[in-house]
Design an enzyme around this catalytic site. Structure first.
Site, PDB file in Angstrom:
ATOM      1  N   PHE A  90       0.917  -1.125  -0.333  1.00  0.00           N
ATOM      2  CA  PHE A  90      -0.234   0.328   0.097  1.00  0.00           C
ATOM      3  C   PHE A  90       1.042   1.322  -0.059  1.00  0.00           C
ATOM      4  O   PHE A  90       1.439   1.487   0.642  1.00  0.00           O
ATOM      5  CB  PHE A  90      -1.193   0.157   0.799  1.00  0.00           C
ATOM      6  CG  PHE A  90      -1.687   1.090   1.970  1.00  0.00           C
ATOM      7  CD1 PHE A  90      -3.027   1.263   0.572  1.00  0.00           C
ATOM      8  CD2 PHE A  90      -2.089   1.860   2.558  1.00  0.00           C
ATOM      9  CE1 PHE A  90      -4.940   1.799   0.672  1.00  0.00           C
ATOM     10  CE2 PHE A  90      -2.448   3.506   2.657  1.00  0.00           C
ATOM     11  CZ  PHE A  90      -3.682   3.041   2.029  1.00  0.00           C
ATOM     12  N   LEU A 115       1.468   4.389  -0.526  1.00  0.00           N
ATOM     13  CA  LEU A 115       0.719   6.187   0.223  1.00  0.00           C
ATOM     14  C   LEU A 115       1.852   6.908   1.086  1.00  0.00           C
ATOM     15  O   LEU A 115       1.734   8.174   0.462  1.00  0.00           O
ATOM     16  CB  LEU A 115      -0.173   6.379   1.236  1.00  0.00           C
ATOM     17  CG  LEU A 115      -0.985   7.255   2.089  1.00  0.00           C
ATOM     18  CD1 LEU A 115      -1.602   8.625   1.348  1.00  0.00           C
ATOM     19  CD2 LEU A 115      -1.875   6.855   3.237  1.00  0.00           C
ATOM     20  N   GLU A 132       4.881   9.339   1.622  1.00  0.00           N
ATOM     21  CA  GLU A 132       6.345   9.620   0.819  1.00  0.00           C
ATOM     22  C   GLU A 132       7.457   9.841   2.062  1.00  0.00           C
ATOM     23  O   GLU A 132       7.435  10.150   3.145  1.00  0.00           O
ATOM     24  CB  GLU A 132       6.016  10.266   0.368  1.00  0.00           C
ATOM     25  CG  GLU A 132       4.543  10.821  -0.513  1.00  0.00           C
ATOM     26  CD  GLU A 132       4.749  10.751  -1.625  1.00  0.00           C
ATOM     27  OE1 GLU A 132       3.969  10.821  -3.046  1.00  0.00           O
ATOM     28  OE2 GLU A 132       5.306  12.568  -1.916  1.00  0.00           O
ATOM     29  N   TRP A 143       8.951   3.851   3.764  1.00  0.00           N
ATOM     30  CA  TRP A 143       8.268   2.975   5.021  1.00  0.00           C
ATOM     31  C   TRP A 143       7.114   1.784   4.211  1.00  0.00           C
ATOM     32  O   TRP A 143       6.322   2.126   5.232  1.00  0.00           O
ATOM     33  CB  TRP A 143       8.636   3.725   5.918  1.00  0.00           C
ATOM     34  CG  TRP A 143       9.205   4.321   6.433  1.00  0.00           C
ATOM     35  CD1 TRP A 143       8.936   6.261   5.792  1.00  0.00           C
ATOM     36  CD2 TRP A 143      10.445   4.375   6.812  1.00  0.00           C
ATOM     37  NE1 TRP A 143      10.684   6.619   6.242  1.00  0.00           N
ATOM     38  CE2 TRP A 143      10.800   5.449   6.796  1.00  0.00           C
ATOM     39  CE3 TRP A 143      11.011   2.774   7.113  1.00  0.00           C
ATOM     40  CZ2 TRP A 143      12.682   5.339   6.935  1.00  0.00           C
ATOM     41  CZ3 TRP A 143      12.231   2.922   7.530  1.00  0.00           C
ATOM     42  CH2 TRP A 143      12.768   3.943   7.747  1.00  0.00           C
ATOM     43  N   GLY A 170      15.140  -7.254  34.716  1.00  0.00           N
ATOM     44  CA  GLY A 170      16.695  -6.750  34.443  1.00  0.00           C
ATOM     45  C   GLY A 170      17.450  -6.944  33.846  1.00  0.00           C
ATOM     46  O   GLY A 170      16.629  -6.457  32.416  1.00  0.00           O
ATOM     47  N   GLU A 182       0.659   4.563  10.795  1.00  0.00           N
ATOM     48  CA  GLU A 182      -0.240   4.676  10.241  1.00  0.00           C
ATOM     49  C   GLU A 182      -1.255   5.670  11.437  1.00  0.00           C
ATOM     50  O   GLU A 182      -2.329   5.524  12.036  1.00  0.00           O
ATOM     51  CB  GLU A 182      -1.150   3.410  11.041  1.00  0.00           C
ATOM     52  CG  GLU A 182      -0.821   2.219   9.286  1.00  0.00           C
ATOM     53  CD  GLU A 182      -1.788   1.528   9.619  1.00  0.00           C
ATOM     54  OE1 GLU A 182      -2.455   1.015   9.683  1.00  0.00           O
ATOM     55  OE2 GLU A 182      -1.160   0.493   8.928  1.00  0.00           O
TER      56      GLU A 182
END
Length: 397
Positions: free
Chosen positions: A141, A143, A145, A175, A352, A376
């Site tokens: 997908f 979207l 940039e 990404w 720890g 998102e």
């Protein structure tokens, strides 16, 4: 309740009795995904994470398709048609194994497949969805940039019409989960008609997807850049059902819902590791779980974990009823990812020095959630979504 009635025993794994809200089919789906993850991910994921790779991703995708986990909340075209709560339970179990595995499923089903299913033509649906549901084709997908993350409306990727009716795409996306292994990409671009979505076969000339390396988070996941250099597509490659930002934003809302559940999976795995460790690790002659400060940490972690699961369940029931608003999804993502990170960090303190070792899942989940916190929708963006909903005033600009 009569005096003779017997209360059910207290279950440390389900202190609020949330399982009582689930029906047998919900539990069966949850257990199927949990068992798959236990067999196919948990024995290997620490090594994948250390090496920064996800080997056999195509085989894993086909297996996930085989158990109905890809596009599982969609109807038809080989999809499972599961309910929202059932999909959420699957996301929780997948992310309890690793955020990268849940991201693979989420991007495939809630972003790429969802976009085609909701906005695509019948021809696009028939061509892509059955093979994507089966895991034979992986989707991505496009979207975000390099210079436009939280402000996708300012994207620079542009699609122009050619004289013959074709579209020509130019731009960069960054990404992108699954990018370099995808067979199809849903890419959003500016056009003279506004923002449009395009179904892009990744073997199209001019398309490339170099993998992004040197990540310290989501290391057991494929993350790529998408490069579109004069990618020529036929006129029918455009998604006909939507124009403008409402297209990609509605896809993101669907994917964010899965994150509301998934983040609690990462938190649960870290919490369970902390409980187990506290019961066996001895200091000052006794298990550290017997000290008040450790018990206080565990109690606070349990409260936030199961509150988060209840919130996810509530949002899922609203989605199943067709009543879930995007602002409510922002509410869930903002709370649950933020609390999940805190649970992981607290678990690290109980373990720890061992908390930073890949012998335990805690640090792996904590670093993964740093990405989940951002993608998102960042914390700040979800705060502003809720702020606008609460005040009626837009503070984005």
């Amino acid at each position: 309740m009569s005096a003779s009635s017997k209360l059910p025993p207290f279950d440390p794994a389900d202190p609020l009795g949330i399982d009582d809200l689930l029906d047998p089919e919900d539990l069966a789906i949850r257990d199927t995904v949990r068992n798959w993850a236990a067999d196919r991910v948990l024995p290997y994921v620490a090594e994948w994470y250390e090496k920064g790779e996800l080997p056999g991703i195509r085989e894993l995708a086909r297996e996930l398709g085989g158990i109905g986990a890809l596009g599982m909340s969609l109807e038809g075209y080989g999809c499972a048609g599961a309910g929202a709560v059932q999909y959420g339970l699957a996301c929780l179990e997948l992310e309890a194994a690793d955020s990268g595995i849940r991201s693979l499923v989420s991007v495939q089903g809630s972003l790429a497949m969802y976009a085609i299913h909701r906005f695509g033509s019948e021809e696009q649906k028939q061509r892509w969805l059955p093979s994507m549901a089966a895991g034979d084709v992986i989707g991505c997908f496009g979207l975000t940039e390099p210079d436009h993350g939280s402000d996708p409306g300012a994207m620079r990727t542009f699609a122009k019409r050619d004289a013959g009716g074709d579209w020509v795409l130019d731009g960069r996306k960054m990404w992108i989960t699954n990018g370099s292994v995808a067979g199809v990409a849903v890419v959003w671009a500016q056009t003279d008609e506004g923002i449009r979505g395009f179904v892009v076969p990744t073997d199209a000339p001019g398309f490339s997807a170099p993998e992004i390396k040197h990540k310290w988070s989501l290391r057991a996941s494929v993350t790529s850049e998408l490069i579109l250099d004069d990618v020529r597509l036929p006129a029918d490659a455009v998604l006909p059902g939507v124009r403008g930002l409402k297209g990609p934003l509605s896809c993101l809302s669907h994917a964010r819902y899965g994150i509301v559940w998934g983040a609690m999976g990462a938190a649960r795995a870290s919490f369970e590791a902390a409980v187990s460790y506290a019961k066996t690790r001895e200091q000052f002659g006794r298990p550290i779980g017997g000290f008040q400060l450790t018990q206080a940490k565990l109690a606070d972690m349990a409260v936030e974990l199961h509150k988060g699961i209840l919130l996810a369940h509530h949002l899922g029931r609203r989605m199943d009823a067709g009543r879930l608003r995007p602002e409510q999804v922002s509410f869930g993502k903002l709370n649950n990812v933020r609390e999940a990170i805190e649970i992981c960090r607290t678990a690290r303190t109980i373990l720890g020095a061992n908390g930073i070792s890949l012998e335990y899942p805690v640090m792996r989940h904590a670093t993964n959630l740093e990405s989940v916190l951002t993608y998102e929708g960042t914390v700040e963006m979800h705060q502003l979504v809720l702020g606008k909903a609460l005040t009626g005033l837009d503070a984005f600009r």
